[in-house]
Design a protein around this motif. Structure first.
Motif, PDB file in Angstrom:
ATOM      1  N   ARG A  44     -15.143  23.211 -22.198  1.00 40.98           N
ATOM      2  CA  ARG A  44     -14.518  22.510 -21.016  1.00 40.98           C
ATOM      3  C   ARG A  44     -13.110  21.876 -21.441  1.00 40.98           C
ATOM      4  NH1 ARG A  44     -16.141  20.567 -16.228  1.00 40.98           N
ATOM      5  NH2 ARG A  44     -18.489  21.003 -16.541  1.00 40.98           N
ATOM      6  N   LEU A  45     -13.289  21.113 -22.449  1.00 41.12           N
ATOM      7  CA  LEU A  45     -11.992  20.365 -22.663  1.00 41.12           C
ATOM      8  C   LEU A  45     -11.124  21.548 -23.159  1.00 41.12           C
ATOM      9  CD1 LEU A  45     -13.728  17.241 -24.706  1.00 41.12           C
ATOM     10  CD2 LEU A  45     -12.537  17.443 -22.580  1.00 41.12           C
ATOM     11  N   ALA A  60      -9.447  22.503 -20.152  1.00 38.53           N
ATOM     12  CA  ALA A  60      -8.319  21.261 -19.655  1.00 38.53           C
ATOM     13  C   ALA A  60      -7.336  21.038 -20.293  1.00 38.53           C
ATOM     14  CB  ALA A  60      -9.224  20.266 -19.481  1.00 38.53           C
ATOM     15  N   THR A  74      -5.291  15.818 -23.715  1.00 34.90           N
ATOM     16  CA  THR A  74      -6.922  16.166 -23.898  1.00 34.90           C
ATOM     17  C   THR A  74      -7.286  17.102 -25.233  1.00 34.90           C
ATOM     18  OG1 THR A  74      -6.712  16.477 -21.401  1.00 34.90           O
ATOM     19  CG2 THR A  74      -8.279  18.070 -22.527  1.00 34.90           C
ATOM     20  N   LYS A 125      -9.922  18.037 -14.739  1.00 31.06           N
ATOM     21  CA  LYS A 125      -9.780  19.271 -15.447  1.00 31.06           C
ATOM     22  C   LYS A 125     -10.908  19.120 -16.831  1.00 31.06           C
ATOM     23  CE  LYS A 125      -5.428  21.118 -14.960  1.00 31.06           C
ATOM     24  NZ  LYS A 125      -4.099  21.038 -15.822  1.00 31.06           N
ATOM     25  N   GLU A 126     -10.952  17.767 -17.507  1.00 30.47           N
ATOM     26  CA  GLU A 126     -11.690  17.801 -18.721  1.00 30.47           C
ATOM     27  C   GLU A 126     -13.316  17.697 -18.162  1.00 30.47           C
ATOM     28  OE1 GLU A 126      -8.941  15.099 -21.243  1.00 30.47           O
ATOM     29  OE2 GLU A 126     -10.665  14.108 -20.600  1.00 30.47           O
TER      30      GLU A 126
END
Lengths: 310, 235
Positions: A31-32, A35, A250, B230-231
């Motif tokens: 997910r990260l 992102a 991120t 988003k994370e």
């Protein structure tokens, strides 16, 4: 310049921890990663790496349930796996696609590319975006690279990857290979770098300057041996030169999380791997050059490289 | 057909009149642009005169909660959101100028606003509130007198008083999900001193902003919201 970036940490980094990432970590990592701006996350090998290893962890097996869990997390459009064709059977590619993978990377040994090219054809029929990874590309004569790349393109691959498995490429060599492949395939060219000589970054920049548009990197460089192109440095570089779709914050958060969660991710440069990279020897030769006195290692590696060249 | 977009539920701050969520357009717009379905609720809609604590108001909301992927709250709404964390256990949480715990200074300032409203002096209550939400060092806007409005006074007095002794530290520290506090660097009301955050939570100070960072620095807030979404969310 439109680059496609693949985060290979969960797969190549698996060489450091026997592919034993736990599912919760893999979910969060994926997910990260997306992102932060990665297009694809290579989440695993399908059914093992080049050499069979007993009791492989999650990201060495690439089971359907794992694929489905990550696809649910980040969407199938970001989920990729890599495979050695000899490890799979006819049912694997459809099963992987049904589970939620959309990118498959096929390792192609230049010595016998036939079976791998059959896999490429099947993967295209199933609906995958397909990359062909020319493994140990530093050891291949240019003519062989062209021949296999063209055959892979004929089989329908979308991307031909130069896989610097030995971590031996120099920037000028990388650029020549990228230019060469770009000139014989209608699709895209990518680079999978290893950092034995500390040249992964330079090679990545050279490859992109020569027209490569797909790039592998791993967080903290976590990968086999000294690891890969360091993702956070690569993303910082892309961000610096004007990429507007990356989130460096991120990216660094992910690097920090990996460092805290997986002790084996700590960056390292084992000296024998530097020797292997310098003499363009594969990791299988590691035992042959192992010596407590590094002078003896270099001597042994030079002899092996000379024998190979002769 | 079910809506598969992630659901963001937003608890509004104390507003004299419900504005259908316009106060938070910066935030809701960013979440919608990310791909969220956004519901903004008037936190005070369930306020009862007998309520003296945020947890009471939160408890009244709990049975009405549907599935939430992102819990968002601003000011009082953020306090209610924090009070709901142990029961609701949302996958992710964003709090904007949301006090976890009040101190003497915050309580005194909120009391001033609440007391004026309780006396029925809506104009002065709103004028003081207008000053307090303006960033330190920035000239507050001139507030024009407004007509008396009993309901508005009840909302302001009742809502502000719920925050005077608030302490939701335990609820926040035990929350295992990702959480981001956004708070104005120059706020005269809620500051970082009024927040609690576990090690895996984020506290983002919005440079130059007051109590309403989403109004003072909308681009900064939007960037962080988008990054957080988003994370932590799948669009």
């Amino acid at each position: 310049m439109s680059l496609v970036n693949i985060d290979v940490t969960l797969r190549d980094g698996g060489y450091r921890n026997r592919f034993e990432f736990d599912l919760d970590y893999a979910r969060t990592h994926a997910r990260l990663s997306v992102a932060a701006g990665f297009d694809w996350v290579e989440i695993a090998y399908r059914k093992g790496s080049f050499k069979p290893v007993a009791d492989l962890g999650l990201t060495g097996r690439g089971d359907d349930s794992y694929i489905a869990a990550i696809a649910e997390e980040i969407g199938p459009e970001h989920v990729g796996l890599i495979l050695h064709p000899r490890n799979i059977d006819a049912g694997d590619l459809p099963a992987m696609h049904r589970a939620g993978a959309r990118l498959v990377r096929v390792c192609v040994p230049a010595g016998d590319p036939g079976p791998a090219l059959d896999t490429v054809r099947q993967a295209k029929e199933v609906g995958f975006t397909v990359c062909v990874n020319l493994t140990r590309v530093s050891q291949l004569p240019a003519r062989k690279v062209v021949e296999v790349a063209a055959a892979a393109a004929d089989a329908g691959t979308d991307v031909v990857y130069l896989a610097d498995s030995n971590g031996s490429l120099l920037p000028a060599h990388t650029a020549r290979l990228a230019t060469l492949v770009k000139s014989v395939v209608p699709g895209e060219v990518g680079l999978h770098a290893h950092n034995n000589l500390g040249l992964a970054m330079s090679n990545a920049m050279a490859a992109v300057d020569a027209g490569a548009t797909w790039m592998d990197s791993s967080v903290l460089g976590m990968g086999k041996g000294p690891g890969n192109l360091v993702a956070e440095q690569w993303i910082a570089y892309l961000d610096r030169i004007g990429g507007d779709r990356y989130d460096l914050g991120t990216m660094l958060h992910l690097a920090d999380l990996l460092g805290r969660s997986v002790p084996e991710s700590a960056p390292s440069l084992p000296l024998p791997d530097l020797v292997l990279g310098h003499f363009d020897l594969s990791v299988e030769e590691r035992g042959s050059i192992a010596h407590s006195d590094h002078r003896q290692s270099v001597h042994a590696a030079r002899a092996l490289a000379g024998a190979a060249a002769g | 057909m079910t809506d598969s977009r992630p659901h963001a539920l937003v608890f509004a701050p104390v507003l004299p009149q419900w504005d259908e969520g316009r106060f938070f357009a910066t935030v809701t717009g960013a979440l919608e642009a990310f791909g969220c379905r956004v519901t903004v609720v008037d936190t005070l809609a369930l306020l009862e005169d007998s309520m003296t604590e945020v947890s009471q108001l939160a408890r009244s909301w709990l049975p009405r909660m549907s599935e939430v992927d992102l819990l968002v709250g601003n000011a009082l709404g953020g306090a209610v959101a924090q009070a709901l964390l142990p029961d609701l256990r949302p996958p992710a949480t964003v709090l904007v100028s949301a006090p976890t715990r009040a101190d003497r200074v915050l309580a005194e300032r909120l009391s001033t606003v609440a007391d004026l409203a309780a006396e029925g002096d809506l104009s002065r209550s709103l004028a003081v509130l207008g000053e307090l939400v303006t960033a330190e060092g920035v000239e507050p806007p001139v507030h024009q007198p407004v007509p008396a409005d009993e309901q508005a006074c009840r909302r302001i007095a009742g809502g502000m008083r719920l925050l005077l002794e608030v302490d939701l530290t335990e609820q926040v520290l035990s929350y295992e999900g990702p959480l981001m506090h956004l708070v104005g660097e120059r706020s005269r009301l809620v500051t970082t001193a009024h927040l609690a955050a576990a090690a895996h939570h984020e506290v983002v100070e919005v440079p130059g902003a007051g109590m309403r960072p989403h109004s003072d620095r909308p681009e900064f807030v939007t960037d962080h919201l988008t990054r957080f979404a988003k994370e932590n969310l799948t669009p």
